[in-house]
Design a protein around this motif. Structure first.
Motif, PDB file in Angstrom:
ATOM      1  N   TRP A  66       0.829  -1.203   0.000  1.00 35.01           N
ATOM      2  CA  TRP A  66       0.000   0.000   0.000  1.00 35.01           C
ATOM      3  C   TRP A  66       0.864   1.253   0.000  1.00 35.01           C
ATOM      4  O   TRP A  66       0.660   2.165  -0.813  1.00 35.01           O
ATOM      5  CB  TRP A  66      -0.939   0.013   1.204  1.00 35.01           C
ATOM      6  CG  TRP A  66      -1.758   1.266   1.274  1.00 35.01           C
ATOM      7  CD1 TRP A  66      -1.417   2.442   1.881  1.00 35.01           C
ATOM      8  CD2 TRP A  66      -3.023   1.502   0.646  1.00 35.01           C
ATOM      9  NE1 TRP A  66      -2.391   3.393   1.687  1.00 35.01           N
ATOM     10  CE2 TRP A  66      -3.387   2.842   0.930  1.00 35.01           C
ATOM     11  CE3 TRP A  66      -3.888   0.706  -0.109  1.00 35.01           C
ATOM     12  CZ2 TRP A  66      -4.577   3.392   0.470  1.00 35.01           C
ATOM     13  CZ3 TRP A  66      -5.074   1.263  -0.557  1.00 35.01           C
ATOM     14  CH2 TRP A  66      -5.414   2.587  -0.266  1.00 35.01           C
ATOM     15  N   ASP A  67       1.832   1.305   0.908  1.00 35.76           N
ATOM     16  CA  ASP A  67       2.665   2.502   1.063  1.00 35.76           C
ATOM     17  C   ASP A  67       3.531   2.776  -0.156  1.00 35.76           C
ATOM     18  O   ASP A  67       3.740   3.935  -0.531  1.00 35.76           O
ATOM     19  CB  ASP A  67       3.574   2.359   2.296  1.00 35.76           C
ATOM     20  CG  ASP A  67       2.803   2.432   3.601  1.00 35.76           C
ATOM     21  OD1 ASP A  67       1.658   2.916   3.592  1.00 35.76           O
ATOM     22  OD2 ASP A  67       3.347   2.001   4.634  1.00 35.76           O
ATOM     23  N   ASN A  68       4.046   1.721  -0.777  1.00 40.80           N
ATOM     24  CA  ASN A  68       5.026   1.905  -1.849  1.00 40.80           C
ATOM     25  C   ASN A  68       4.458   1.841  -3.261  1.00 40.80           C
ATOM     26  O   ASN A  68       5.124   2.276  -4.201  1.00 40.80           O
ATOM     27  CB  ASN A  68       6.135   0.855  -1.702  1.00 40.80           C
ATOM     28  CG  ASN A  68       7.002   1.093  -0.486  1.00 40.80           C
ATOM     29  OD1 ASN A  68       7.947   1.884  -0.528  1.00 40.80           O
ATOM     30  ND2 ASN A  68       6.687   0.426   0.612  1.00 40.80           N
ATOM     31  N   SER A  71      -0.798   3.508  -2.794  1.00 36.98           N
ATOM     32  CA  SER A  71      -1.049   4.891  -2.373  1.00 36.98           C
ATOM     33  C   SER A  71      -0.365   5.908  -3.278  1.00 36.98           C
ATOM     34  O   SER A  71      -0.810   7.052  -3.388  1.00 36.98           O
ATOM     35  CB  SER A  71      -0.580   5.090  -0.924  1.00 36.98           C
ATOM     36  OG  SER A  71       0.829   4.989  -0.830  1.00 36.98           O
ATOM     37  N   LYS A  72       0.716   5.492  -3.950  1.00 43.72           N
ATOM     38  CA  LYS A  72       1.463   6.395  -4.818  1.00 43.72           C
ATOM     39  C   LYS A  72       0.955   6.399  -6.255  1.00 43.72           C
ATOM     40  O   LYS A  72       1.402   7.205  -7.071  1.00 43.72           O
ATOM     41  CB  LYS A  72       2.947   6.022  -4.806  1.00 43.72           C
ATOM     42  CG  LYS A  72       3.623   6.234  -3.453  1.00 43.72           C
ATOM     43  CD  LYS A  72       5.091   5.857  -3.503  1.00 43.72           C
ATOM     44  CE  LYS A  72       5.769   6.103  -2.156  1.00 43.72           C
ATOM     45  NZ  LYS A  72       7.205   5.726  -2.183  1.00 43.72           N
ATOM     46  N   SER A  73       0.035   5.497  -6.571  1.00 46.59           N
ATOM     47  CA  SER A  73      -0.476   5.428  -7.939  1.00 46.59           C
ATOM     48  C   SER A  73      -1.469   6.555  -8.190  1.00 46.59           C
ATOM     49  O   SER A  73      -2.038   7.132  -7.261  1.00 46.59           O
ATOM     50  CB  SER A  73      -1.166   4.072  -8.177  1.00 46.59           C
ATOM     51  OG  SER A  73      -2.397   4.024  -7.492  1.00 46.59           O
ATOM     52  N   GLU A 100      -6.310   7.312   4.204  1.00 46.46           N
ATOM     53  CA  GLU A 100      -5.909   6.994   2.838  1.00 46.46           C
ATOM     54  C   GLU A 100      -6.802   5.920   2.231  1.00 46.46           C
ATOM     55  O   GLU A 100      -7.268   6.047   1.096  1.00 46.46           O
ATOM     56  CB  GLU A 100      -4.453   6.512   2.813  1.00 46.46           C
ATOM     57  CG  GLU A 100      -3.433   7.574   3.157  1.00 46.46           C
ATOM     58  CD  GLU A 100      -2.019   7.026   3.082  1.00 46.46           C
ATOM     59  OE1 GLU A 100      -1.823   5.970   2.444  1.00 46.46           O
ATOM     60  OE2 GLU A 100      -1.115   7.640   3.664  1.00 46.46           O
ATOM     61  N   LYS A 104      -9.466   6.248  -0.982  1.00 47.81           N
ATOM     62  CA  LYS A 104      -9.004   5.672  -2.244  1.00 47.81           C
ATOM     63  C   LYS A 104      -9.725   4.375  -2.628  1.00 47.81           C
ATOM     64  O   LYS A 104      -9.822   4.046  -3.805  1.00 47.81           O
ATOM     65  CB  LYS A 104      -7.498   5.408  -2.160  1.00 47.81           C
ATOM     66  CG  LYS A 104      -6.781   5.327  -3.501  1.00 47.81           C
ATOM     67  CD  LYS A 104      -5.270   5.267  -3.291  1.00 47.81           C
ATOM     68  CE  LYS A 104      -4.511   5.257  -4.610  1.00 47.81           C
ATOM     69  NZ  LYS A 104      -4.579   6.545  -5.341  1.00 47.81           N
TER      70      LYS A 104
END
Length: 210
Positions: A66-68, A71-73, A100, A104
């Motif tokens: 999720w973090d890498n 969430s960054k997409s 988040e 999302k």
């Protein structure tokens, strides 16, 4: 099969592997560098197995992904399909990254999930309400597919039958129903987004006229 169906609906697919948590140095020596060997607090003695970085448990793996990545997409609408323990892992992610995830994720399909909402969320009313609105669970049951089962199971989200009592067959039995559900959650979310956007645009036009 899941990937092909998603592609037909023009979805991008990411498959998590939360159960792959350890490196077997004997069979995967290339996965364990010399620097890792020097810094490892785990003695390299038989069976020569060490936890994977960022993936030493299903919960850690999912949070790391999720973090890498997620969430960054640039994707604004994310849907999850989780089976068994995966449901518990998703609720853990929801509690770890509440704001988040709630902003999302548009829909979650749970299949025979082992999660426990009240225990994991500690009765947080905002999170419990989100789960009820954005999650649906399919439970192994011989009743016809999509038959409501609220009176038989926990009532943290709408719950329906898979059409089979066999746990291993539940995902395939419920697959088309799950796609339909997620497609509807995406439509609802998109409709709300455009309604808000149109309202904001109309307000701006009125301000300019004044």
């Amino acid at each position: 099969m899941y990937g092909n169906c998603f592609l037909l609906l023009r979805y991008s697919v990411m498959v998590l592997n939360p159960n792959d948590n350890f490196i077997d140095v004997k069979t995967e020596p290339e996965s364990f560098s010399l620097s890792e060997q020097e810094n490892s607090s785990y003695p390299l003695q038989p069976p020569l197995v060490i936890p994977k970085g960022g993936s030493s448990s299903p919960e850690e793996h999912t949070t790391y992904i999720w973090d890498n990545f997620i969430s960054k997409s640039a994707v604004k609408n994310v849907a999850f399909i989780v089976h068994g323990y995966g449901g518990l892992v998703f609720i853990n992610l929801l509690m770890q990254r509440t704001a988040e995830v709630m902003s999302k994720v548009c829909g979650v399909a749970l299949i025979d999930s082992t999660h426990h909402t009240m225990h994991q969320t500690q009765g947080n009313p905002q999170v419990c309400t989100w789960i009820w609105k954005h999650c649906q669970e399919w439970v192994s049951n011989s009743k016809p597919l999509d038959r409501p089962l609220g009176y038989l199971v926990k009532m943290d989200c709408p719950t329906v039958s898979t059409g089979t009592e066999k746990y291993c067959l539940a995902p395939s039995f419920a697959l088309q129903s799950i796609f339909k559900y997620l497609k509807n959650t995406l439509k609802t979310d998109t409709k709300q987004y455009f309604t808000r956007s149109q309202s904001a645009t109309q307000s701006k036009r009125m301000m300019k006229k004044n």
